[in-house]
Design a protein around this motif. Structure first.
Motif, PDB file in Angstrom:
ATOM      1  N   LEU A 123     -22.529 -10.399 -38.643  1.00  8.72           N
ATOM      2  CA  LEU A 123     -22.858 -11.796 -38.373  1.00  8.72           C
ATOM      3  C   LEU A 123     -23.530 -12.419 -39.578  1.00  8.72           C
ATOM      4  CD1 LEU A 123     -23.176 -14.178 -36.337  1.00  8.72           C
ATOM      5  CD2 LEU A 123     -25.393 -13.167 -35.712  1.00  8.72           C
ATOM      6  N   ASP A 124     -23.086 -13.614 -39.957  1.00  2.00           N
ATOM      7  CA  ASP A 124     -23.727 -14.419 -40.991  1.00  2.00           C
ATOM      8  C   ASP A 124     -23.634 -15.883 -40.593  1.00  2.00           C
ATOM      9  OD1 ASP A 124     -24.481 -12.620 -43.394  1.00  2.00           O
ATOM     10  OD2 ASP A 124     -22.446 -11.975 -42.900  1.00  2.00           O
ATOM     11  N   ALA A 125     -24.528 -16.691 -41.160  1.00  2.00           N
ATOM     12  CA  ALA A 125     -24.520 -18.127 -40.904  1.00  2.00           C
ATOM     13  C   ALA A 125     -23.979 -18.859 -42.122  1.00  2.00           C
ATOM     14  CB  ALA A 125     -25.922 -18.616 -40.578  1.00  2.00           C
ATOM     15  N   GLU A 126     -23.119 -19.824 -41.888  1.00  7.08           N
ATOM     16  CA  GLU A 126     -22.610 -20.670 -42.963  1.00  7.08           C
ATOM     17  C   GLU A 126     -23.648 -21.742 -43.269  1.00  7.08           C
ATOM     18  OE1 GLU A 126     -21.221 -22.149 -45.858  1.00  7.08           O
ATOM     19  OE2 GLU A 126     -19.745 -20.734 -45.045  1.00  7.08           O
ATOM     20  N   LEU A 127     -24.083 -21.797 -44.521  1.00  2.32           N
ATOM     21  CA  LEU A 127     -25.188 -22.673 -44.899  1.00  2.32           C
ATOM     22  C   LEU A 127     -24.765 -23.906 -45.684  1.00  2.32           C
ATOM     23  CD1 LEU A 127     -27.787 -19.956 -46.030  1.00  2.32           C
ATOM     24  CD2 LEU A 127     -27.357 -20.864 -43.731  1.00  2.32           C
ATOM     25  N   SER A 128     -23.590 -23.895 -46.267  1.00  2.57           N
ATOM     26  CA  SER A 128     -23.290 -24.961 -47.219  1.00  2.57           C
ATOM     27  C   SER A 128     -21.941 -25.643 -47.023  1.00  2.57           C
ATOM     28  CB  SER A 128     -23.354 -24.402 -48.650  1.00  2.57           C
ATOM     29  OG  SER A 128     -22.431 -23.345 -48.811  1.00  2.57           O
ATOM     30  N   GLY A 129     -21.117 -25.197 -46.130  1.00  4.80           N
ATOM     31  CA  GLY A 129     -19.805 -25.803 -45.984  1.00  4.80           C
ATOM     32  C   GLY A 129     -19.883 -27.247 -45.527  1.00  4.80           C
ATOM     33  N   ARG A 130     -19.120 -28.115 -46.164  1.00  2.47           N
ATOM     34  CA  ARG A 130     -19.143 -29.538 -45.797  1.00  2.47           C
ATOM     35  C   ARG A 130     -18.709 -29.747 -44.357  1.00  2.47           C
ATOM     36  NH1 ARG A 130     -15.588 -33.932 -45.982  1.00  2.47           N
ATOM     37  NH2 ARG A 130     -13.887 -32.603 -46.737  1.00  2.47           N
ATOM     38  N   LEU A 131     -17.762 -28.957 -43.889  1.00  2.00           N
ATOM     39  CA  LEU A 131     -17.263 -29.068 -42.527  1.00  2.00           C
ATOM     40  C   LEU A 131     -17.710 -27.914 -41.635  1.00  2.00           C
ATOM     41  CD1 LEU A 131     -13.575 -30.161 -43.257  1.00  2.00           C
ATOM     42  CD2 LEU A 131     -15.524 -31.619 -42.682  1.00  2.00           C
ATOM     43  N   THR A 132     -18.311 -26.893 -42.222  1.00  2.00           N
ATOM     44  CA  THR A 132     -18.573 -25.666 -41.465  1.00  2.00           C
ATOM     45  C   THR A 132     -20.042 -25.261 -41.421  1.00  2.00           C
ATOM     46  OG1 THR A 132     -18.076 -24.353 -43.441  1.00  2.00           O
ATOM     47  CG2 THR A 132     -16.265 -24.747 -41.895  1.00  2.00           C
ATOM     48  N   ARG A 133     -20.957 -26.079 -41.950  1.00  2.00           N
ATOM     49  CA  ARG A 133     -22.376 -25.726 -41.916  1.00  2.00           C
ATOM     50  C   ARG A 133     -22.807 -25.453 -40.471  1.00  2.00           C
ATOM     51  NH1 ARG A 133     -27.441 -25.769 -44.107  1.00  2.00           N
ATOM     52  NH2 ARG A 133     -29.057 -26.790 -42.853  1.00  2.00           N
ATOM     53  N   GLY A 134     -23.508 -24.355 -40.265  1.00  2.00           N
ATOM     54  CA  GLY A 134     -23.963 -23.973 -38.930  1.00  2.00           C
ATOM     55  C   GLY A 134     -23.009 -23.049 -38.202  1.00  2.00           C
TER      56      GLY A 134
END
Length: 311
Positions: free
Chosen positions: A255-266
């Motif tokens: 498991l990891d969290a997306e921190l920076s994607g313009r459409l995928t943050r969170g």
């Protein structure tokens, strides 16, 4: 043997139901509640907690916690739940002046762990838990965390992000990086467990003021989203998983969290191909026993709806 648990909450209606389930469970003691901004700003969360504690008769200490995410501005669920985070078709919980503890959440959580506690049930953004492991990384290995949040598939706050995850993805990653193995009860496990207006009608039929309050709140909650379509229970599924792990199946994953994607943050990125592609660091809820969890949640509400016996 008595089990002790700490509950971290951004108190909305489904949080209250989840806490009532735990409070009703045999041989369980709730050591404390910590409050976090999420469903609503912290001052509203605190008032909801006061009101719920008075209505349900809880006696555990209530500790105010973080009022904003680790980074950035707070995003609340007002767009779905309204400003009070407890939508209703009529009655609301009576306003109460239940005192909050003067001890903030962070030192209270530290003390809980130092005194031998380990179990934490988190029902909102993980900001308080992240603050804990950042301040006291030596305590991370003690934590056994069940969290309602995230998704291994579609989101509800965005196309890919569940609300609690989207509010503070940095907190998720901080908890993971500290070495806490999260048991994540995400949208995938919660969506099959639903409530409807008919459940509110059943509750209302008990009669009396208490039943009227809870029925109006349950109907308000069940009416979120598309009209006439039953609404998922969220936090009660995590509560059920903590009370009785047999109610929810889990699979190990990375498991990891997306921190920076313009459409995928969170987004909570779940790598199922363990250990071949990555070492597992979490357990992800998969299939719930929907009818059993519904019965646990509605049973807690039915017990709370009974008229209080006057001394």
């Amino acid at each position: 043997m008595m089990r002790r648990v700490w509950i971290d909450t951004d108190m909305g209606f489904d949080d209250a139901v989840a806490i009532a389930m735990v409070a009703d469970a045999p041989d369980v003691a709730i050591a404390g509640l910590s409050l976090v901004a999420g469903n609503a700003p912290l001052d509203r969360v605190a008032q909801n907690a006061r009101d719920a504690a008075a209505f349900f008769g809880w006696g555990m200490p209530i500790h105010p916690g973080r009022d904003r995410p680790l980074l950035g501005d707070l995003v609340t669920a007002a767009y779905a739940l309204g400003d009070g985070a407890m939508p209703t078709v009529g009655h609301a919980l009576p306003e109460a002046d239940t005192p909050l503890s003067e001890e903030p959440a962070l030192p209270a959580l530290v003390r809980y762990l130092e005194e031998g506690g380990s179990e934490i049930l988190a029902l909102g953004p993980l900001t308080n838990i992240a603050a804990l492991v950042i301040a006291r990384s030596d305590l991370a290995a003690r934590i056994r965390l069940v969290w309602m949040g995230g998704s291994a598939g579609p989101g509800n706050h965005s196309a890919v992000a569940e609300f609690n995850a989207a509010v503070d993805p940095e907190a998720i990653q901080a908890v993971i990086d500290a070495g806490v193995r999260i048991a994540m009860v995400g949208l995938d496990a919660c969506r099959p467990v639903t409530v409807s207006v008919a459940d509110a009608d059943t509750l209302r039929a008990i009669g009396g003021d208490r039943a009227a309050v809870l029925a109006d709140l349950l109907q308000g909650y069940a009416s979120i989203g598309q009209a006439g379509v039953p609404h998922p229970l969220y936090d009660p599924v995590a509560a059920a998983a903590w009370i009785d792990p047999a109610t929810v199946g889990f699979r190990p994953a990375r498991l990891d969290a997306e921190l920076s994607g313009r459409l995928t943050r969170g987004m909570t990125v779940v790598e199922w191909r363990v250990p071949r592609k990555a070492a597992p660091n979490a357990d992800i809820a998969t299939v719930p026993d929907a009818e059993r969890i519904r019965a646990m949640a509605l049973g807690a509400l039915e017990r709370a709806a009974q008229p209080k016996v006057q001394p």
